[in-house]
Design a protein around this motif. Structure first.
Motif, PDB file in Angstrom:
ATOM      1  N   LYS A 219      39.710  36.473  47.351  1.00  0.00           N
ATOM      2  CA  LYS A 219      39.916  36.166  45.915  1.00  0.00           C
ATOM      3  C   LYS A 219      40.964  37.103  45.325  1.00  0.00           C
ATOM      4  CE  LYS A 219      35.318  34.369  44.891  1.00  0.00           C
ATOM      5  NZ  LYS A 219      34.034  34.625  44.260  1.00  0.00           N
ATOM      6  N   GLN A 220      40.885  38.381  45.681  1.00  0.00           N
ATOM      7  CA  GLN A 220      41.832  39.360  45.142  1.00  0.00           C
ATOM      8  C   GLN A 220      43.245  39.098  45.681  1.00  0.00           C
ATOM      9  OE1 GLN A 220      41.417  41.598  42.749  1.00  0.00           O
ATOM     10  NE2 GLN A 220      39.261  41.059  42.499  1.00  0.00           N
ATOM     11  N   TYR A 221      43.328  38.657  46.945  1.00  0.00           N
ATOM     12  CA  TYR A 221      44.651  38.345  47.496  1.00  0.00           C
ATOM     13  C   TYR A 221      45.262  37.153  46.758  1.00  0.00           C
ATOM     14  CZ  TYR A 221      48.585  37.272  50.414  1.00  0.00           C
ATOM     15  OH  TYR A 221      49.870  37.010  50.821  1.00  0.00           O
ATOM     16  N   ILE A 222      44.431  36.157  46.467  1.00  0.00           N
ATOM     17  CA  ILE A 222      44.941  34.990  45.719  1.00  0.00           C
ATOM     18  C   ILE A 222      45.433  35.444  44.336  1.00  0.00           C
ATOM     19  CG2 ILE A 222      44.285  32.796  44.632  1.00  0.00           C
ATOM     20  CD1 ILE A 222      42.436  32.301  47.041  1.00  0.00           C
ATOM     21  N   LYS A 223      44.662  36.311  43.701  1.00  0.00           N
ATOM     22  CA  LYS A 223      45.096  36.865  42.391  1.00  0.00           C
ATOM     23  C   LYS A 223      46.451  37.557  42.530  1.00  0.00           C
ATOM     24  CE  LYS A 223      41.282  37.780  39.327  1.00  0.00           C
ATOM     25  NZ  LYS A 223      40.030  38.473  39.500  1.00  0.00           N
ATOM     26  N   TYR A 224      46.574  38.343  43.603  1.00  0.00           N
ATOM     27  CA  TYR A 224      47.829  39.067  43.862  1.00  0.00           C
ATOM     28  C   TYR A 224      48.993  38.061  43.969  1.00  0.00           C
ATOM     29  CZ  TYR A 224      51.366  41.541  46.609  1.00  0.00           C
ATOM     30  OH  TYR A 224      52.547  42.053  47.068  1.00  0.00           O
ATOM     31  N   CYS A 225      48.751  36.963  44.700  1.00  0.00           N
ATOM     32  CA  CYS A 225      49.799  35.936  44.888  1.00  0.00           C
ATOM     33  C   CYS A 225      50.216  35.324  43.549  1.00  0.00           C
ATOM     34  CB  CYS A 225      49.299  34.800  45.794  1.00  0.00           C
ATOM     35  SG  CYS A 225      48.960  35.297  47.481  1.00  0.00           S
ATOM     36  N   LYS A 322      49.284  42.452  53.788  1.00  0.00           N
ATOM     37  CA  LYS A 322      48.807  42.610  52.405  1.00  0.00           C
ATOM     38  C   LYS A 322      47.406  41.992  52.257  1.00  0.00           C
ATOM     39  CE  LYS A 322      49.316  43.985  48.280  1.00  0.00           C
ATOM     40  NZ  LYS A 322      49.539  45.415  47.975  1.00  0.00           N
ATOM     41  N   ALA A 323      47.221  40.833  52.847  1.00  0.00           N
ATOM     42  CA  ALA A 323      45.904  40.174  52.762  1.00  0.00           C
ATOM     43  C   ALA A 323      44.845  41.023  53.476  1.00  0.00           C
ATOM     44  CB  ALA A 323      45.978  38.772  53.371  1.00  0.00           C
ATOM     45  N   GLU A 324      45.222  41.611  54.613  1.00  0.00           N
ATOM     46  CA  GLU A 324      44.285  42.491  55.341  1.00  0.00           C
ATOM     47  C   GLU A 324      43.913  43.699  54.484  1.00  0.00           C
ATOM     48  OE1 GLU A 324      45.125  42.072  60.100  1.00  0.00           O
ATOM     49  OE2 GLU A 324      46.565  43.204  58.933  1.00  0.00           O
ATOM     50  N   GLU A 325      44.915  44.215  53.776  1.00  0.00           N
ATOM     51  CA  GLU A 325      44.663  45.381  52.904  1.00  0.00           C
ATOM     52  C   GLU A 325      43.608  45.016  51.857  1.00  0.00           C
ATOM     53  OE1 GLU A 325      48.378  46.897  51.164  1.00  0.00           O
ATOM     54  OE2 GLU A 325      47.208  47.388  49.368  1.00  0.00           O
ATOM     55  N   MET A 326      43.728  43.824  51.281  1.00  0.00           N
ATOM     56  CA  MET A 326      42.754  43.373  50.272  1.00  0.00           C
ATOM     57  C   MET A 326      41.364  43.221  50.895  1.00  0.00           C
ATOM     58  SD  MET A 326      44.280  43.115  47.433  1.00  0.00           S
ATOM     59  CE  MET A 326      45.811  42.838  46.603  1.00  0.00           C
ATOM     60  N   MET A 327      41.329  42.727  52.128  1.00  0.00           N
ATOM     61  CA  MET A 327      40.033  42.543  52.800  1.00  0.00           C
ATOM     62  C   MET A 327      39.349  43.895  53.007  1.00  0.00           C
ATOM     63  SD  MET A 327      39.590  39.323  53.141  1.00  0.00           S
ATOM     64  CE  MET A 327      38.357  38.983  54.390  1.00  0.00           C
ATOM     65  N   ARG A 328      40.155  44.902  53.322  1.00  0.00           N
ATOM     66  CA  ARG A 328      39.580  46.251  53.529  1.00  0.00           C
ATOM     67  C   ARG A 328      39.146  46.853  52.203  1.00  0.00           C
ATOM     68  NH1 ARG A 328      43.895  46.975  57.010  1.00  0.00           N
ATOM     69  NH2 ARG A 328      45.070  48.050  55.380  1.00  0.00           N
ATOM     70  N   LEU A 329      40.013  46.713  51.184  1.00  0.00           N
ATOM     71  CA  LEU A 329      39.734  47.326  49.883  1.00  0.00           C
ATOM     72  C   LEU A 329      38.478  46.763  49.231  1.00  0.00           C
ATOM     73  CD1 LEU A 329      43.207  47.563  48.108  1.00  0.00           C
ATOM     74  CD2 LEU A 329      41.577  49.412  48.476  1.00  0.00           C
ATOM     75  N   TYR A 330      38.292  45.469  49.408  1.00  0.00           N
ATOM     76  CA  TYR A 330      37.165  44.811  48.736  1.00  0.00           C
ATOM     77  C   TYR A 330      36.102  44.411  49.733  1.00  0.00           C
ATOM     78  CZ  TYR A 330      40.309  44.830  44.814  1.00  0.00           C
ATOM     79  OH  TYR A 330      41.169  45.248  43.820  1.00  0.00           O
ATOM     80  N   SER A 331      35.862  45.254  50.721  1.00  0.00           N
ATOM     81  CA  SER A 331      34.885  44.887  51.766  1.00  0.00           C
ATOM     82  C   SER A 331      33.515  44.687  51.127  1.00  0.00           C
ATOM     83  CB  SER A 331      34.837  45.947  52.857  1.00  0.00           C
ATOM     84  OG  SER A 331      34.450  47.153  52.287  1.00  0.00           O
TER      85      SER A 331
END
Ligand code: AHG
Ligand code: MN
Ligand code: MN
Length: 332
Positions: A219-225, A322-331
């Motif tokens: 969800k956060q990656y989509i927001k980023y996009c 970038k998407a992986e970073e979001m997955m880690r940040l919002y685990s």
């Protein structure tokens, strides 16, 4: 004008396992692709649209073209005798060849004979995906273990996109090349030499209707996009066809990311590791891109089942990272 067959022959010397057999196998795949292409082109005219009347192991209703494409590729690989076993989306169990000739074949294949089959009736691009391994067993009919190899062990992978033109894209681990079918002469010609995916891009491809089920990182990656930042080409643009092959092919050329994530309902997502994620991941890496579950490299996964699924993030390297970073940040 270089044909697919000329190119394959010329490149044979490039790799250690070079053999006339392997060359014939790739050639046979090209022949099956032409037969499927012919059928797809007349799909609206002939009685080949619609359902076959049975379900595959995933509980999906098989279309007539799913079954036709499966039969075509299985038959093409039988005649050559290079392949001892095939894992296909359309066969519940491992398909093994009964003839002694094929049982001596050195290779096994995993394939999605028709990808994007929900798009058949509406004239939207569909595809075929294939992945080739050296068998592990010595001889006789191939075994499930022969297919349960991590994607890094693929010796070749590719897809055919039946789109505005029909293009076969493949790699043997020495870059990615694309060949366009000239239907008037029935030959594939090299049209996309040494394909490289742009490191960044501005296309994201995801079925956003599943949003409420997504992991917070997605969800956060989509927001980023969707944020406004012209310096990084944001907001990006969404393109989602619903045929992995077509979505990936576009992103390979233009730069972009395709995501089919795990959801709360389906933690491993929808796409199948052996015949969707692995071959596309192999091509992505060969083109300079990246493929991941969101946490780990797709090609490193040790498969345990023929039809297992995996969350899939694939495309331009910087975008996947970038998407992986979001997955880690919002685990979660
Ligand atoms: P298949 O037609 O081989 O079953 O594959 C369909 C896959 C893939 O091609 C596509 O990207 C994805 O399913 C679309 O799924 P949604 O309709 O859930 O978005
Ligand atoms: Mn598919
Ligand atoms: Mn399919």
């Amino acid at each position: 004008m270089k044909t697919l067959v000329e190119f394959i022959n010329e490149k044979q010397a490039d790799f250690a396992y070079a053999s006339g057999e392997f060359t014939r196998l790739l050639n046979d795949i090209g022949i099956a692709a032409k037969l499927v292409n012919r059928e797809i082109n007349k799909a609206g005219l002939a009685d080949i649209n619609g359902y076959f009347g049975q379900q595959n192991i995933q509980g999906e209703d098989q279309k007539k073209l799913d079954v036709f494409a499966n039969d075509c590729f299985l038959a093409a690989m039988r005649h050559g005798g290079m392949v001892c076993a095939v894992a296909s989306e359309e066969n519940d169990d491992l398909y093994t060849y009964e003839n002694a000739f094929s049982q001596e074949g050195k290779y096994v294949v995993a394939m999605d004979p028709l990808d994007g089959s929900s798009n058949i009736e509406v004239n939207v691009p569909i595809g075929t995906i294939f992945s080739i391994y050296r068998r592990i067993s010595e001889s006789g009919p191939g075994t499930v273990q022969d297919l349960l190899q991590p994607g890094v062990k693929q010796i070749a992978a590719g897809y055919v996109i039946y789109g505005t033109s029909t293009i076969l894209v493949y790699s043997t681990g020495y870059g990615v090349n694309g060949f366009t079918l000239d239907p008037s002469v029935g030959l594939f010609f090299l049209s996309h030499p040494e394909m490289k995916i742009p490191d960044g891009g501005n296309i994201y491809s995801i079925n956003e209707a599943n949003y409420i089920y997504f992991h917070e990182g997605v969800k956060q990656y989509i927001k980023y996009c969707q944020q406004d930042d012209p310096a990084t080409l944001r907001p990006y643009t969404t393109r989602y066809i619903g045929s992995l092959v077509a979505d990936f092919h576009r992103n390979l050329i233009m730069g972009g990311i395709y995501i089919y994530p795990g959801t709360k309902k389906n933690p491993n997502g929808k796409l199948r590791l052996l015949y969707e994620c692995n071959p596309i991941a192999f091509l992505a890496e060969q083109a300079g891109g990246k493929a991941s579950t969101g946490y780990e490299r797709i090609l490193d996964i040790q498969p345990t089942e023929l039809h297992q699924r995996a969350p899939f993030f694939v495309g331009s390297k910087a975008m996947v990272e970038k998407a992986e970073e979001m997955m880690r940040l919002y685990s979660e």
